[in-house]
Design a protein around this motif. Structure first.
Motif, PDB file in Angstrom:
ATOM      1  N   LYS A   6       0.696  -1.041  -0.053  1.00  0.00           N
ATOM      2  CA  LYS A   6      -0.129   0.131  -0.067  1.00  0.00           C
ATOM      3  C   LYS A   6       0.788   1.283   0.024  1.00  0.00           C
ATOM      4  CE  LYS A   6      -4.067  -1.858   2.378  1.00  0.00           C
ATOM      5  NZ  LYS A   6      -4.804  -1.966   3.588  1.00  0.00           N
ATOM      6  N   ALA A   7       0.639   2.297  -0.815  1.00  0.00           N
ATOM      7  CA  ALA A   7       1.230   3.639  -0.830  1.00  0.00           C
ATOM      8  C   ALA A   7       0.178   4.565  -0.602  1.00  0.00           C
ATOM      9  CB  ALA A   7       1.687   3.958  -2.201  1.00  0.00           C
ATOM     10  N   SER A   8       0.534   5.712   0.446  1.00  0.00           N
ATOM     11  CA  SER A   8      -0.316   6.770   0.694  1.00  0.00           C
ATOM     12  C   SER A   8       0.584   7.965   1.143  1.00  0.00           C
ATOM     13  CB  SER A   8      -1.159   6.142   2.080  1.00  0.00           C
ATOM     14  OG  SER A   8      -0.151   6.013   3.199  1.00  0.00           O
ATOM     15  N   VAL A   9      -0.272   9.046   1.026  1.00  0.00           N
ATOM     16  CA  VAL A   9       0.313  10.142   1.462  1.00  0.00           C
ATOM     17  C   VAL A   9      -0.312  11.100   2.560  1.00  0.00           C
ATOM     18  CG1 VAL A   9       1.636  10.738  -0.957  1.00  0.00           C
ATOM     19  CG2 VAL A   9      -0.797  11.462  -0.551  1.00  0.00           C
ATOM     20  N   ASP A  10       0.243  11.931   3.184  1.00  0.00           N
ATOM     21  CA  ASP A  10      -0.499  12.485   4.276  1.00  0.00           C
ATOM     22  C   ASP A  10      -1.357  13.868   3.671  1.00  0.00           C
ATOM     23  OD1 ASP A  10       1.538  14.172   3.742  1.00  0.00           O
ATOM     24  OD2 ASP A  10       1.958  14.956   5.669  1.00  0.00           O
ATOM     25  N   LYS A  11      -1.056  14.253   2.629  1.00  0.00           N
ATOM     26  CA  LYS A  11      -1.829  15.340   2.402  1.00  0.00           C
ATOM     27  C   LYS A  11      -1.887  15.350   0.655  1.00  0.00           C
ATOM     28  CE  LYS A  11       1.003  18.328   4.138  1.00  0.00           C
ATOM     29  NZ  LYS A  11       1.799  17.341   4.735  1.00  0.00           N
ATOM     30  N   ASN A  12      -3.057  15.716   0.124  1.00  0.00           N
ATOM     31  CA  ASN A  12      -3.285  15.934  -1.399  1.00  0.00           C
ATOM     32  C   ASN A  12      -4.499  16.738  -1.650  1.00  0.00           C
ATOM     33  OD1 ASN A  12      -2.973  15.837  -4.079  1.00  0.00           O
ATOM     34  ND2 ASN A  12      -3.431  13.523  -4.185  1.00  0.00           N
ATOM     35  N   PRO A  13      -4.416  17.956  -1.948  1.00  0.00           N
ATOM     36  CA  PRO A  13      -3.268  18.662  -2.602  1.00  0.00           C
ATOM     37  C   PRO A  13      -2.101  19.321  -1.489  1.00  0.00           C
ATOM     38  CG  PRO A  13      -4.914  20.170  -2.656  1.00  0.00           C
ATOM     39  CD  PRO A  13      -5.724  18.841  -2.114  1.00  0.00           C
ATOM     40  N   ALA A  14      -1.221  19.696  -1.941  1.00  0.00           N
ATOM     41  CA  ALA A  14       0.016  20.278  -1.203  1.00  0.00           C
ATOM     42  C   ALA A  14       0.448  21.517  -1.556  1.00  0.00           C
ATOM     43  CB  ALA A  14       1.104  19.085  -0.843  1.00  0.00           C
ATOM     44  N   MET A  15       1.065  22.359  -0.903  1.00  0.00           N
ATOM     45  CA  MET A  15       1.561  23.507  -1.515  1.00  0.00           C
ATOM     46  C   MET A  15       2.950  23.440  -1.738  1.00  0.00           C
ATOM     47  SD  MET A  15       1.948  26.147   1.818  1.00  0.00           S
ATOM     48  CE  MET A  15       3.193  25.618   3.336  1.00  0.00           C
ATOM     49  N   PHE A  16       3.573  24.045  -2.564  1.00  0.00           N
ATOM     50  CA  PHE A  16       4.918  24.183  -3.052  1.00  0.00           C
ATOM     51  C   PHE A  16       6.164  24.725  -1.741  1.00  0.00           C
ATOM     52  CE2 PHE A  16       8.815  26.103  -4.780  1.00  0.00           C
ATOM     53  CZ  PHE A  16       9.489  25.053  -5.545  1.00  0.00           C
ATOM     54  N   GLY A  17       6.896  23.899  -1.396  1.00  0.00           N
ATOM     55  CA  GLY A  17       7.779  24.145  -0.234  1.00  0.00           C
ATOM     56  C   GLY A  17       7.281  23.474   1.063  1.00  0.00           C
ATOM     57  N   VAL A  77       4.500  13.614   2.922  1.00  0.00           N
ATOM     58  CA  VAL A  77       4.908  12.519   3.863  1.00  0.00           C
ATOM     59  C   VAL A  77       4.259  11.100   2.958  1.00  0.00           C
ATOM     60  CG1 VAL A  77       5.069  10.824   5.841  1.00  0.00           C
ATOM     61  CG2 VAL A  77       4.946  13.479   5.880  1.00  0.00           C
ATOM     62  N   LEU A  78       5.358  10.341   2.190  1.00  0.00           N
ATOM     63  CA  LEU A  78       4.920   9.232   1.674  1.00  0.00           C
ATOM     64  C   LEU A  78       5.072   7.925   2.537  1.00  0.00           C
ATOM     65  CD1 LEU A  78       4.062   7.539  -1.094  1.00  0.00           C
ATOM     66  CD2 LEU A  78       6.661   7.639  -1.719  1.00  0.00           C
ATOM     67  N   GLN A  79       4.174   6.930   2.704  1.00  0.00           N
ATOM     68  CA  GLN A  79       4.347   5.988   3.343  1.00  0.00           C
ATOM     69  C   GLN A  79       4.019   4.559   2.410  1.00  0.00           C
ATOM     70  OE1 GLN A  79       1.695   4.815   6.882  1.00  0.00           O
ATOM     71  NE2 GLN A  79       3.692   4.525   7.945  1.00  0.00           N
TER      72      GLN A  79
END
Length: 548
Positions: free
Chosen positions: A26-37, A41-43
């Protein structure tokens, strides 16, 4: 042989079972969308225990700046059934705005699903509810070569920041150095209060052109109040943020200014005299201290001063001393020049003005700092005599003349002093002769350990500090106190004046920086004008000069 084949078969079944046991990645991110800079966090979680280096994350570097990974493994036993897992966690920083893709990762025949990330410009979300963000800026976007500017990074955060690390700025073709310590404060951004940490750097570009400074990067740990609101031992969570890259335009040194190039907002010259007086005495040294102060310059950028020669005076410079300090976030550099000045004739002495050419960065025009000329009055020295420093080895009175005369010329007073001195020596030798033990031969005095005025004169003329120190110690032991061991021991026996000052300077010579050559002219003239006093003789003979 059978046992070996059996073992190999078991290993093969184990490897086959391990490869087939993993059923999900499983692949997941802590935020989407995200701001530049902002950090994403990818898990990745695999439901089996495998080697940590099983995945290669180099494919992410084209679209993201990658920090990590951190790897953890766990095992659970529920109702007698065990399960294992391996987790990878990374922090990703987008290299651009728009839609970016985290590709699929594969372990054996199991793959994760790709993820599309929408990255928004930082201006749309910076400071609007963000837990942590950075702002970085130059004090000037356009400067000249060797002109100092300042680079500032400010970290905004809400909550309790436990620890963190800020990347060091690197700018090819420029000198970068931190200024002072970090400053903590607070600001209100879009109606929300943030704690801030500000760090400043001085930047001195060494070449012209367009220079690009990479974006700053911060990562740290913050108290996770959302998940541990009522836990006294609150857990921490990883936080990170990235600023923006900056471009600096560096112009070349203007034509005709290369020889006097000193870019600054302010350059000033000041002076002090010791003793503080405009009335000098012929032959007595005074100290002139000139301080060159400049804003937004490194201390090594400050030039040397050239005073040249002055008619009617001898000038002996000391090694300049440079230093710098931080004042309200800016660099102030100073260079201190000290000169021993001895007027060699009475009358009017004019010290010419001192000029330092510099480039005014506020007006963008050449400028000059001026120390006005100084006019001093020199009075005759009552002890000045028209004789050269050419004395006998144990002569108690020495004088200096400004014009060369014959070594065989003596005034009437000099002849009288010589006769008195010879008479004193003869009486002392006669007394020693009668008082010596009859059965023991007295050793002949070794001239190598006695004071020699000619050697002192030669040492001063050759600026030989070690030889001058040795001769002064011999002189003081013979004529002042036999117990004197160092130059500092001589000072309490001397009145305030030129000789005391010169001996004190010689005693400090060993603490001077390498390359600081001692100048002996001042000591020679001060010693020559000093009214010397011999120590009391052992037989009670009256000294040549009464104690004052």
């Amino acid at each position: 042989m059978v046992k070996l084949c059996f073992r190999l078969l078991l290993v093969g079944f184990a490897l086959l079972w391990q490869a087939q046991a993993a059923t999900q990645l499983k692949a997941s991110v802590d935020k989407n969308p995200a701001m530049f800079g902002e950090a994403i966090v990818l898990q990745l979680v695999l439901d089996e225990k495998v080697d940590a280096g099983m995945l290669d994350f180099a494919v992410l570097e084209s679209d993201f700046r990658v920090s990590g990974p951190s790897v953890s493994q766990s095992m659970q036993i529920i109702n007698g059934q065990s399960s294992q897992s391996t987790a990878w966690q990374l922090s990703l920083f987008p290299r651009r705005t728009g839609t970016l893709t985290i590709p699929a990762f594969t372990v054996g025949n199991i793959s994760s699903a790709p993820i599309s990330i929408e990255v928004q410009p930082a201006s749309q979300s910076s400071g609007k509810g963000a837990e942590l963000f950075l702002e970085n800026s130059f004090s000037h976007d356009t400067v000249h070569v060797q002109q100092m500017l300042y680079y500032e990074i400010k970290i905004y955060f809400k909550g309790e920041l436990q620890r963190g690390n800020l990347s060091q700025p690197e700018l090819a073709g420029a000198e970068v150095e931190q200024v002072g310590k970090d400053v903590e404060n607070s600001e209100i951004v879009n109606g929300e209060r943030y704690q801030t940490i500000t760090r400043r750097y001085s930047v001195v570009p060494q070449k012209s052109g367009n220079l690009t400074l990479s974006a700053p990067f911060f990562n740290g740990e913050m108290i996770d109040r959302d998940n541990s609101r009522y836990d006294y031992f609150a857990r921490t969570k990883a936080v990170s943020a990235e600023g923006k890259p900056l471009t600096l335009t560096v112009n070349a040194i203007p034509d005709g200014q290369q020889h006097h190039w000193l870019p600054s907002e302010l350059v000033a010259l000041t002076e002090e005299w010791s003793p503080s007086t405009q009335q000098l005495v012929q032959g007595e040294p005074v100290t002139r201290t000139i301080t060159l102060t400049a804003l937004d310059l490194a201390d090594h950028q400050l030039p040397d001063l050239q005073l040249g020669t002055v008619n009617g005076a001898k000038i002996y410079p000391e090694q300049p001393q440079s230093h710098k300090a931080e004042r309200r976030g800016r660099i102030v550099a100073q260079k201190v020049f000290s000169y021993a000045i001895i007027a060699d004739k009475s009358g009017t002495l004019t010290m010419p003005e001192v000029r330092v050419h510099w480039w005014n960065t506020k007006t963008n025009q050449p400028d000059v700092a001026i120390l006005p000329a100084v006019i001093l009055q020199v009075s005759p020295n009552p002890q000045q005599a028209d004789t050269d420093v050419d004395v006998a080895p144990e002569q108690a009175v020495a004088t200096v003349t400004t014009e060369p005369v014959s070594d065989w010329y003596f005034s009437y007073s000099s002849w009288l002093l010589l006769v008195l001195w010879l008479s004193t020596i003869a009486m002392w030798l006669l007394q020693q002769w009668y008082q010596r033990p009859p059965t023991v031969d007295l050793p002949v005095a070794d001239s190598a350990v006695r004071f020699n005025a000619r050697k002192l004169k030669q040492a001063c003329q050759q600026h030989d500090a070690a030889q001058a120190r040795e001769q002064l110690l011999r002189w003081s032991r013979q004529l002042i106190d036999p117990q004197i061991a160092t130059l500092s021991d001589i000072l309490p026996h001397l009145p305030d004046g030129a000789l005391k000052s010169q001996i004190q300077q010689l005693s400090y010579q060993g603490y001077q920086a390498a390359g600081n050559t001692w100048q002996g002219h001042g000591l020679l003239e001060a010693w020559a004008h000093f009214q010397h006093q011999p120590a009391p003789t052992p037989a009670g003979l009256a000294p040549l000069y009464p104690n004052r």
